[in-house]
Design a protein around this motif. Structure first.
Motif, PDB file in Angstrom:
ATOM      1  N   TRP A  50      -9.662  84.315  57.927  1.00  0.00           N
ATOM      2  CA  TRP A  50     -10.779  84.952  58.630  1.00  0.00           C
ATOM      3  C   TRP A  50     -12.140  84.567  58.058  1.00  0.00           C
ATOM      4  CZ3 TRP A  50     -11.292  87.261  63.144  1.00  0.00           C
ATOM      5  CH2 TRP A  50     -10.139  87.721  63.785  1.00  0.00           C
ATOM      6  N   LEU A  51     -12.214  84.216  56.779  1.00  0.00           N
ATOM      7  CA  LEU A  51     -13.517  83.915  56.195  1.00  0.00           C
ATOM      8  C   LEU A  51     -14.185  82.701  56.837  1.00  0.00           C
ATOM      9  CD1 LEU A  51     -12.630  86.137  54.286  1.00  0.00           C
ATOM     10  CD2 LEU A  51     -13.509  84.786  52.387  1.00  0.00           C
ATOM     11  N   PRO A  52     -13.491  81.568  56.990  1.00  0.00           N
ATOM     12  CA  PRO A  52     -14.148  80.459  57.687  1.00  0.00           C
ATOM     13  C   PRO A  52     -14.464  80.785  59.144  1.00  0.00           C
ATOM     14  CG  PRO A  52     -11.863  79.919  57.146  1.00  0.00           C
ATOM     15  CD  PRO A  52     -12.209  81.155  56.404  1.00  0.00           C
ATOM     16  N   THR A  53     -13.599  81.541  59.810  1.00  0.00           N
ATOM     17  CA  THR A  53     -13.849  81.906  61.212  1.00  0.00           C
ATOM     18  C   THR A  53     -15.144  82.687  61.346  1.00  0.00           C
ATOM     19  OG1 THR A  53     -11.491  81.952  61.752  1.00  0.00           O
ATOM     20  CG2 THR A  53     -12.952  83.217  63.179  1.00  0.00           C
ATOM     21  N   LEU A  54     -15.317  83.698  60.506  1.00  0.00           N
ATOM     22  CA  LEU A  54     -16.507  84.530  60.588  1.00  0.00           C
ATOM     23  C   LEU A  54     -17.727  83.844  59.994  1.00  0.00           C
ATOM     24  CD1 LEU A  54     -14.816  87.923  59.703  1.00  0.00           C
ATOM     25  CD2 LEU A  54     -15.740  87.273  61.933  1.00  0.00           C
ATOM     26  N   SER A  55     -17.519  83.031  58.956  1.00  0.00           N
ATOM     27  CA  SER A  55     -18.640  82.295  58.365  1.00  0.00           C
ATOM     28  C   SER A  55     -19.237  81.304  59.354  1.00  0.00           C
ATOM     29  CB  SER A  55     -18.181  81.552  57.103  1.00  0.00           C
ATOM     30  OG  SER A  55     -17.806  82.457  56.086  1.00  0.00           O
ATOM     31  N   GLN A  56     -18.356  80.606  60.074  1.00  0.00           N
ATOM     32  CA  GLN A  56     -18.833  79.648  61.068  1.00  0.00           C
ATOM     33  C   GLN A  56     -19.585  80.322  62.202  1.00  0.00           C
ATOM     34  OE1 GLN A  56     -15.226  77.543  62.075  1.00  0.00           O
ATOM     35  NE2 GLN A  56     -15.020  76.749  59.979  1.00  0.00           N
ATOM     36  N   ALA A  57     -19.327  81.599  62.404  1.00  0.00           N
ATOM     37  CA  ALA A  57     -20.058  82.366  63.408  1.00  0.00           C
ATOM     38  C   ALA A  57     -21.353  82.943  62.844  1.00  0.00           C
ATOM     39  CB  ALA A  57     -19.173  83.491  63.944  1.00  0.00           C
ATOM     40  N   GLY A  58     -21.684  82.588  61.602  1.00  0.00           N
ATOM     41  CA  GLY A  58     -22.943  83.004  60.992  1.00  0.00           C
ATOM     42  C   GLY A  58     -22.962  84.427  60.482  1.00  0.00           C
ATOM     43  N   ARG A  59     -21.792  84.977  60.179  1.00  0.00           N
ATOM     44  CA  ARG A  59     -21.698  86.379  59.789  1.00  0.00           C
ATOM     45  C   ARG A  59     -21.804  86.601  58.284  1.00  0.00           C
ATOM     46  NH1 ARG A  59     -21.289  90.583  63.194  1.00  0.00           N
ATOM     47  NH2 ARG A  59     -21.388  89.864  65.332  1.00  0.00           N
ATOM     48  N   ARG A  60     -22.381  87.725  57.919  1.00  0.00           N
ATOM     49  CA  ARG A  60     -22.291  88.247  56.558  1.00  0.00           C
ATOM     50  C   ARG A  60     -21.015  89.077  56.504  1.00  0.00           C
ATOM     51  NH1 ARG A  60     -26.389  92.641  53.634  1.00  0.00           N
ATOM     52  NH2 ARG A  60     -25.233  92.780  51.643  1.00  0.00           N
ATOM     53  N   ILE A  61     -20.099  88.716  55.631  1.00  0.00           N
ATOM     54  CA  ILE A  61     -18.779  89.339  55.579  1.00  0.00           C
ATOM     55  C   ILE A  61     -18.703  90.281  54.381  1.00  0.00           C
ATOM     56  CG2 ILE A  61     -16.304  88.891  55.393  1.00  0.00           C
ATOM     57  CD1 ILE A  61     -17.054  85.949  56.311  1.00  0.00           C
ATOM     58  N   ILE A  62     -18.297  91.512  54.639  1.00  0.00           N
ATOM     59  CA  ILE A  62     -18.049  92.490  53.577  1.00  0.00           C
ATOM     60  C   ILE A  62     -16.633  93.007  53.771  1.00  0.00           C
ATOM     61  CG2 ILE A  62     -18.755  94.670  52.522  1.00  0.00           C
ATOM     62  CD1 ILE A  62     -21.220  93.266  54.861  1.00  0.00           C
ATOM     63  N   ALA A  63     -15.831  92.970  52.738  1.00  0.00           N
ATOM     64  CA  ALA A  63     -14.440  93.427  52.843  1.00  0.00           C
ATOM     65  C   ALA A  63     -14.123  94.358  51.681  1.00  0.00           C
ATOM     66  CB  ALA A  63     -13.482  92.239  52.847  1.00  0.00           C
ATOM     67  N   ILE A  64     -13.598  95.523  52.003  1.00  0.00           N
ATOM     68  CA  ILE A  64     -13.268  96.529  50.991  1.00  0.00           C
ATOM     69  C   ILE A  64     -11.774  96.529  50.707  1.00  0.00           C
ATOM     70  CG2 ILE A  64     -12.980  98.360  52.724  1.00  0.00           C
ATOM     71  CD1 ILE A  64     -14.245 100.306  50.674  1.00  0.00           C
ATOM     72  N   ASP A  65     -11.420  96.789  49.464  1.00  0.00           N
ATOM     73  CA  ASP A  65     -10.051  97.162  49.117  1.00  0.00           C
ATOM     74  C   ASP A  65      -9.974  98.682  49.216  1.00  0.00           C
ATOM     75  OD1 ASP A  65      -8.934  94.690  48.692  1.00  0.00           O
ATOM     76  OD2 ASP A  65      -8.939  94.823  46.503  1.00  0.00           O
ATOM     77  N   ASN A  66      -9.216  99.192  50.190  1.00  0.00           N
ATOM     78  CA  ASN A  66      -9.110 100.635  50.341  1.00  0.00           C
ATOM     79  C   ASN A  66      -8.557 101.289  49.075  1.00  0.00           C
ATOM     80  OD1 ASN A  66      -9.906 100.798  53.127  1.00  0.00           O
ATOM     81  ND2 ASN A  66      -7.910  99.925  53.657  1.00  0.00           N
TER      82      ASN A  66
END
Length: 261
Positions: A50-66
């Protein structure tokens, strides 16, 4: 394309140390990723690409460990895992990062948590993607007590329940705290009512594999939402849908569609 997990940071909330990472374009529109039960931000989002998919869409990605998962603290008290508390962790992470509002994508339990986040903190959520959870969000997803039993069994060899074996095997693979997971499953299965669903005004995309026997029908759930749409992920079950190319394309198309709204 698979990447190693990026650098993790942590913050404190509700007496717990919670882990998260950031990736993608730091100036892009933020998307908060909330993983599923017995998983982690790495297993749910990094490994499936998912990181390259969202990065290529120009997104700032934040992911939490619940809480109870990944690199975050693992309380053993079932009372610690009500979805409202876990949604509060997600809101606290946005506060920590000084993000007013984000697109939120949750998978399975993460979808449930993101629903509670939206109902209880609607101003923080711009849009929602619910993966791996359809009408089961409202109607329930079956009896999960055998899964708790499987998590606490001495070994996988002692587990005969099919779904229990699946989650126990996954928990062993991820090196999870199985006592924490059993506590989580005991109190996290709170349903969202149809009245609460009707109050979710944000655009919502519901994505479920056609072979998923856990999630429930995505179209039935989307029809309850004021602005819901559903996508079938062909030939995928609950575990394999998360990295599917149909799912990824649907999410990117959804974000392009709602841009500027």
């Amino acid at each position: 394309m698979h990447l190693n997990a990026p650098h993790y940071s942590s913050f404190n909330h509700d007496g717990l140390k919670l882990a998260y990472f950031e990736a993608g374009d730091p100036n892009g529109e933020p998307v908060l990723l909330i993983h599923g039960f017995a998983s982690s931000s790495a297993y749910n989002w990094v490994h499936p690409g998912w990181l390259p998919t969202l990065s290529q869409a120009g997104r700032r990605i934040i992911a939490i460990d619940n809480r109870g998962h990944g690199r975050s603290d693992n309380p053993h008290d079932p009372a610690a895992y009500h979805p409202s508390l876990m949604a509060g962790d997600a809101a606290a992470l946005l506060n920590h990062l000084e993000i007013d509002r984000a697109d939120v994508m949750g998978y399975s339990m993460g979808a449930r948590i993101s629903a509670f986040l939206t109902v209880e903190h609607p101003e923080r959520v711009r849009s929602l993607v619910w993966g791996g959870l359809g009408i089961g969000l409202v109607e329930g997803v079956g009896d999960w007590d055998p899964i708790a039993d499987a998590l606490l069994a001495p070994s996988l060899d002692d587990v005969t329940h099919e779904r229990g074996r699946m989650f126990r095997g996954f928990a062993d693979k991820t090196g999870s705290d199985r006592v924490a997971l059993a506590a989580c499953i005991a109190s996290n299965r709170v349903l969202v009512t149809e009245a609460e669903i009707a109050r979710i005004l944000q655009p919502v995309l519901v994505c479920v594999g056609t072979k998923d026997d856990i999630a429930g029908n995505p179209h039935t759930l989307a029809d309850l939402l004021p602005d819901g749409r559903a996508v079938d992920i062909p030939g995928r079950d609950h575990m394999l849908a998360v990295g599917d190319k149909v799912y990824k394309k649907a999410v990117i198309d959804f974000y392009e569609d709602i841009a500027g709204c």
